[in-house]
Design a protein around this motif. Structure first.
Motif, PDB file in Angstrom:
ATOM      1  N   VAL A 139       0.838  -1.206   0.000  1.00  0.00           N
ATOM      2  CA  VAL A 139       0.000   0.000   0.000  1.00  0.00           C
ATOM      3  C   VAL A 139       0.873   1.255   0.000  1.00  0.00           C
ATOM      4  N   LEU A 140       1.902   1.276   0.818  1.00  0.00           N
ATOM      5  CA  LEU A 140       2.800   2.432   0.872  1.00  0.00           C
ATOM      6  C   LEU A 140       3.461   2.664  -0.489  1.00  0.00           C
ATOM      7  N   SER A 141       3.947   1.618  -1.111  1.00  0.00           N
ATOM      8  CA  SER A 141       4.614   1.740  -2.415  1.00  0.00           C
ATOM      9  C   SER A 141       3.648   2.199  -3.493  1.00  0.00           C
ATOM     10  N   ASP A 149      -4.129   6.394  -6.171  1.00  0.00           N
ATOM     11  CA  ASP A 149      -4.889   6.895  -5.034  1.00  0.00           C
ATOM     12  C   ASP A 149      -5.494   5.702  -4.292  1.00  0.00           C
ATOM     13  N   HIS A 150      -6.100   5.963  -3.136  1.00  0.00           N
ATOM     14  CA  HIS A 150      -6.580   4.870  -2.300  1.00  0.00           C
ATOM     15  C   HIS A 150      -7.724   4.090  -2.954  1.00  0.00           C
ATOM     16  N   ALA A 151      -8.529   4.744  -3.753  1.00  0.00           N
ATOM     17  CA  ALA A 151      -9.603   4.030  -4.454  1.00  0.00           C
ATOM     18  C   ALA A 151      -9.001   3.036  -5.454  1.00  0.00           C
ATOM     19  N   GLU A 152      -7.981   3.481  -6.187  1.00  0.00           N
ATOM     20  CA  GLU A 152      -7.318   2.595  -7.143  1.00  0.00           C
ATOM     21  C   GLU A 152      -6.617   1.437  -6.437  1.00  0.00           C
ATOM     22  N   ILE A 153      -5.969   1.734  -5.312  1.00  0.00           N
ATOM     23  CA  ILE A 153      -5.289   0.688  -4.545  1.00  0.00           C
ATOM     24  C   ILE A 153      -6.304  -0.332  -4.055  1.00  0.00           C
ATOM     25  N   GLY A 154      -7.429   0.163  -3.576  1.00  0.00           N
ATOM     26  CA  GLY A 154      -8.479  -0.734  -3.122  1.00  0.00           C
ATOM     27  C   GLY A 154      -8.946  -1.662  -4.235  1.00  0.00           C
ATOM     28  N   GLU A 155      -9.097  -1.105  -5.423  1.00  0.00           N
ATOM     29  CA  GLU A 155      -9.522  -1.899  -6.572  1.00  0.00           C
ATOM     30  C   GLU A 155      -8.469  -2.949  -6.941  1.00  0.00           C
ATOM     31  N   ILE A 156      -7.215  -2.544  -6.952  1.00  0.00           N
ATOM     32  CA  ILE A 156      -6.119  -3.450  -7.307  1.00  0.00           C
ATOM     33  C   ILE A 156      -6.014  -4.599  -6.314  1.00  0.00           C
ATOM     34  N   LEU A 157      -6.125  -4.273  -5.025  1.00  0.00           N
ATOM     35  CA  LEU A 157      -5.912  -5.268  -3.977  1.00  0.00           C
ATOM     36  C   LEU A 157      -7.183  -5.974  -3.521  1.00  0.00           C
ATOM     37  N   GLY A 158      -8.321  -5.499  -3.995  1.00  0.00           N
ATOM     38  CA  GLY A 158      -9.576  -6.102  -3.574  1.00  0.00           C
ATOM     39  C   GLY A 158      -9.936  -5.769  -2.138  1.00  0.00           C
ATOM     40  N   ILE A 159      -9.605  -4.537  -1.721  1.00  0.00           N
ATOM     41  CA  ILE A 159      -9.928  -4.056  -0.380  1.00  0.00           C
ATOM     42  C   ILE A 159     -10.708  -2.750  -0.524  1.00  0.00           C
ATOM     43  N   THR A 160     -11.246  -2.262   0.569  1.00  0.00           N
ATOM     44  CA  THR A 160     -11.975  -0.996   0.498  1.00  0.00           C
ATOM     45  C   THR A 160     -10.989   0.176   0.486  1.00  0.00           C
ATOM     46  N   GLU A 161     -11.484   1.310   0.058  1.00  0.00           N
ATOM     47  CA  GLU A 161     -10.671   2.527   0.066  1.00  0.00           C
ATOM     48  C   GLU A 161     -10.247   2.874   1.495  1.00  0.00           C
ATOM     49  N   SER A 162     -11.164   2.715   2.449  1.00  0.00           N
ATOM     50  CA  SER A 162     -10.821   3.040   3.841  1.00  0.00           C
ATOM     51  C   SER A 162      -9.770   2.071   4.389  1.00  0.00           C
ATOM     52  N   THR A 163      -9.813   0.817   3.960  1.00  0.00           N
ATOM     53  CA  THR A 163      -8.790  -0.139   4.382  1.00  0.00           C
ATOM     54  C   THR A 163      -7.434   0.277   3.826  1.00  0.00           C
TER      55      THR A 163
END
Length: 186
Positions: A139-141, A149-163
């Protein structure tokens, strides 16, 4: 009003690749391999695995070149493939994101102002990032180094934006703890 369109400077090479030109594939590889290896290395934290991810990503890119629509640069398109391949490699290792405890998510300040922060050297920070658990490091990387952004990271990792936001916050806190360890403080 005139509409501006995006023009990829490497589109000629991409078109030659689509036509099956092996030299063009090698040319694209030479253009992007080092940068994409660095992306892979930051996520996998393992040299051999990063090399494997790079190879898999280029094979996938060349097989799926027909789906590249030039809406963004070829490098951006390829970077998404590399990131996904690296994430899949991490998942294959059966590494999971660090468990969440929402009660603690708000305990880490967004910004840490400390005179020591400005004195840290890039190499020390890089080594400290490598010591982070996979979930934190990914997530940091993705957020700091790859610009997602966090929404994109959530999508990539299959987690929520808040996670993703919480993982990032915890990663910063853990990174500071690592940086304060005696071998890093010197």
């Amino acid at each position: 009003m005139e509409t501006l369109s995006y023009q990829d400077v490497n589109m000629g090479v991409v078109d030659r690749c689509r036509e099956g030109d092996n030299r063009a594939q090698y040319e694209l590889y030479k253009l992007y391999a080092k940068a994409m290896f660095n992306v892979s290395m930051r996520i996998t934290n393992d040299y051999a695995e990063a090399e494997d991810v790079l190879q898999e990503a280029f094979i996938s890119a060349f097989k799926n070149l027909h789906s590249y629509k030039a809406e963004a640069s070829f490098g951006s398109w390829l970077k998404k493939i590399v990131v996904n391949a690296a994430i899949n490699a991490i998942r294959k290792r059966r590494s999971e994101l660090v468990p969440m405890d929402e009660r603690l998510a708000g305990e880490v300040p967004d910004e840490i102002n400390n005179d020591e922060d400005t004195e840290w050297q890039v190499e020390k920070v890089r080594k400290a990032i490598q010591k982070l658990p996979d979930g934190y490091r990914i997530v940091l990387s993705l957020y700091l180094l790859e610009g997602f952004d966090h929404a994109e990271i959530g999508e990539i990792l299959g987690i929520t934006e808040s996670t993703s936001k919480s993982q990032f916050s915890r990663a910063k806190k853990k990174l500071l703890e690592i940086m304060r360890e005696p071998q890093f403080a010197a």
